[in-house]
Design a protein around this motif. Sequence first.
Motif, PDB file in Angstrom:
ATOM      1  N   ARG A 624      33.539  54.130  -0.096  1.00  0.00           N
ATOM      2  CA  ARG A 624      32.910  53.010  -0.796  1.00  0.00           C
ATOM      3  C   ARG A 624      31.417  53.252  -0.896  1.00  0.00           C
ATOM      4  O   ARG A 624      30.856  54.102  -0.197  1.00  0.00           O
ATOM      5  N   SER A 625      30.793  52.481  -1.756  1.00  0.00           N
ATOM      6  CA  SER A 625      29.376  52.713  -2.043  1.00  0.00           C
ATOM      7  C   SER A 625      28.496  52.258  -0.893  1.00  0.00           C
ATOM      8  O   SER A 625      28.901  51.454  -0.046  1.00  0.00           O
ATOM      9  N   GLU A 627      25.969  50.365  -1.160  1.00  0.00           N
ATOM     10  CA  GLU A 627      25.668  48.936  -1.342  1.00  0.00           C
ATOM     11  C   GLU A 627      26.771  48.065  -0.748  1.00  0.00           C
ATOM     12  O   GLU A 627      26.490  47.052  -0.098  1.00  0.00           O
ATOM     13  N   TYR A 683      33.039  57.320  -5.344  1.00  0.00           N
ATOM     14  CA  TYR A 683      32.066  57.438  -4.256  1.00  0.00           C
ATOM     15  C   TYR A 683      32.612  58.385  -3.193  1.00  0.00           C
ATOM     16  O   TYR A 683      33.822  58.449  -2.959  1.00  0.00           O
ATOM     17  N   TYR A 697      21.620  56.120  -0.114  1.00  0.00           N
ATOM     18  CA  TYR A 697      21.897  55.852   1.293  1.00  0.00           C
ATOM     19  C   TYR A 697      20.610  55.651   2.095  1.00  0.00           C
ATOM     20  O   TYR A 697      20.559  54.784   2.973  1.00  0.00           O
TER      21      TYR A 697
END
Length: 723
Positions: A624-625, A627, A683, A697
Amino acid sequence: MEDEGSEGEELRQRRKAPSSEAQDGEQNQKTKGDRKAGKSAKYVALQRFAKLFVGCLVTVTSGMMYAIYLSTYHERKFWFSSRRDLEREITFQGDGAVYYSFYKDMLRAPSFERGVFELAYNNRTVPMKTINAVQQMTLYPELLASALYQLSGSQGAVDPVYFYIGIIFGLQGIYISALFVTSWIMSGTWLAGMLTAAWFIINRTDTTRMEDSIPLRENWALPYFACQVAALTGFLRNSSNLSAERICYLLMCASTYTFIMMWEYSHYLLFIQALSLCLLDGLSVVKKEKVHEVRKMYLFSVFLGYLLQFENTSLLTSPLLSLVIGSMIAKSLQISVKKGTFRAKVMKIMYFYLAFTIAVSLHFLIRTVIPHKENHQILKSLEVKFGLNVTKNFTVNWLLCQESFQPPSQDYLLRLTQSSLLPFYLLVLIICLFSISQGILKRFRGEPAGCNITPEEGRVGERPEVIYHVIQSLLLGLLAMNFEGMKYLWTPYVCVLAAFGVCSPELWLTLFKWIRLKTVHPVVLAFVLSAVVPTVIGFSLWKEFLPKIVSELSELEEHYESDTVELMNWIKSQAPLTAVFAGSPQLMGAIKLCTGWMVTSLPVYNDEELMRRNENMYQIYSMRSAEDIYKILTSYKASYVVIEDSICNEVATMRGCRVKDLLDIANDHVVNEDGDVYAYSKYGRFCHEIKMNYSPYVNYFTRVFWNRSYFVYKINTIISFQY
């Protein structure tokens, strides 16, 4: 005339004289016989007392030796006495670390009452959540240990950690002593107890979870259940000693209540026991008054536990309570009829039907009326386990991948066979089952059942305590063949039943009665075999396994987690007191214990909300991202996140059971193409990508500590976008 009268009187007196002399002789013989009988009775009483004294001495010695053995093995494995406090605490893994951390909190509290209050309204462990830790995590063992530590005046004399693990080692000694007494009661000889203890210790990896983690709830609770089973065995026996039965009943009540208080899953094990007794009652192989007394004991223990566990509704909605009440109602509706008739047979079937129908109906009614917080994830896991459902849920699949939910390996049965336990258990079980079947058929035909069965009759399957142990062993064995975790409940009673069988003359007589042995007197041969066979088994076990046990105690193992020690030292020296750490629940338990800092999740699996937290924290190993992960972590007020290299680069021990695989399935990041399954997402895997130190990141996270095993990142409160 007067002369004739006087002569007749003399004649009568002469006739009486010999008769009085004969009476005196008979009286003297009777007196001598009474003296001999008195001496014989005294000799028998003295012999029984000596036998009882030696048996009790051997029982206590076995328990003490086992406790000392566990303590020595633990010291050799962890070098406990030469470690610092931090290094000792790291040896408590997973949920065991959480339990011991609350024990430390109790000792730090200004008073016992204040400590209990702070645990009951705990808001210093998990952010944004106040938990009743005493009820949620069943911390009654820690309350007991802290109270004993303070009342005994051990402050300054004994280290708290030694006092804590010393209690558990002592309980394990009581555990093996209770198993010793159980087999002794069943067989009538303490030789069976010695064989039970030997098999239990030799198969230690399959009889107890002491090696996994010392503070586990079952390590506290199962010794009390073993005491309850020993007392129940004595209570079920057909005995005319009412005082002994009353003592057994009181011990049974006390141990049952304590067992319920020590383990949140205790009522499930008591349900299996109650089911066994229900079958005994339905088959009329035990006095109905005794079963009624046991049911009253269950009700008393459950309701008292409900009140003292902050009104724990899981006890009221447990299947144990429904079965007990259903059985009592069905028994009250049963009509008294003549035994052996067709109507009596129909009534037995009707009793089972009524008992289970009422129990199931009552269970659903109670669950509907009483609001309860039950872990539905475990129920869903059982549905998936038995093929009744399919799910992508991470928590359900993660539970199914745990060793406790897997079928036992072939190595487990091989270990039991190598120690000769499994072959003798199967032999004893088969003989008992055939004998029980014979006894049940007799009752269905209306034949009277003997109340006081002597060993010479060869009717081992008609003794209530034997039937109870056989039924309970079968039920636990059925579960153990499906769930690895159940072997720790089944194997100890396999030891008891196998040792009872080979040491019981009655079982050998039952076998000889079937084969119609005539060449040798069956009674003599049975008593010889009941002494010779266990002696031969004992010597063979001594020769084969004693060197292994001695080598375990003599070898020094190196168990030092330098990376974990380095991480804990960094947190204690560099992290602010208000910091909140996020990561895998197992690591968070260790951080909570070793540093005292707040954590976002705990290795606790009986609360829905905490299990959702655990799943969200595991997302740091998903695809997952940055964010998404940032939003999840900040929603739980986390200020640091710890990445474990062992999870990020985990090698699968079981197909599809890595944390990464389970997350990919739950997040729909799995693609099936031409029969090949692989993970795909736009991702990269977060735990890999964050180590690259590139945008986005670095915008959300800043690395502040790392070593070979752990990477710690500070969660930025102000996001700076770098490209």
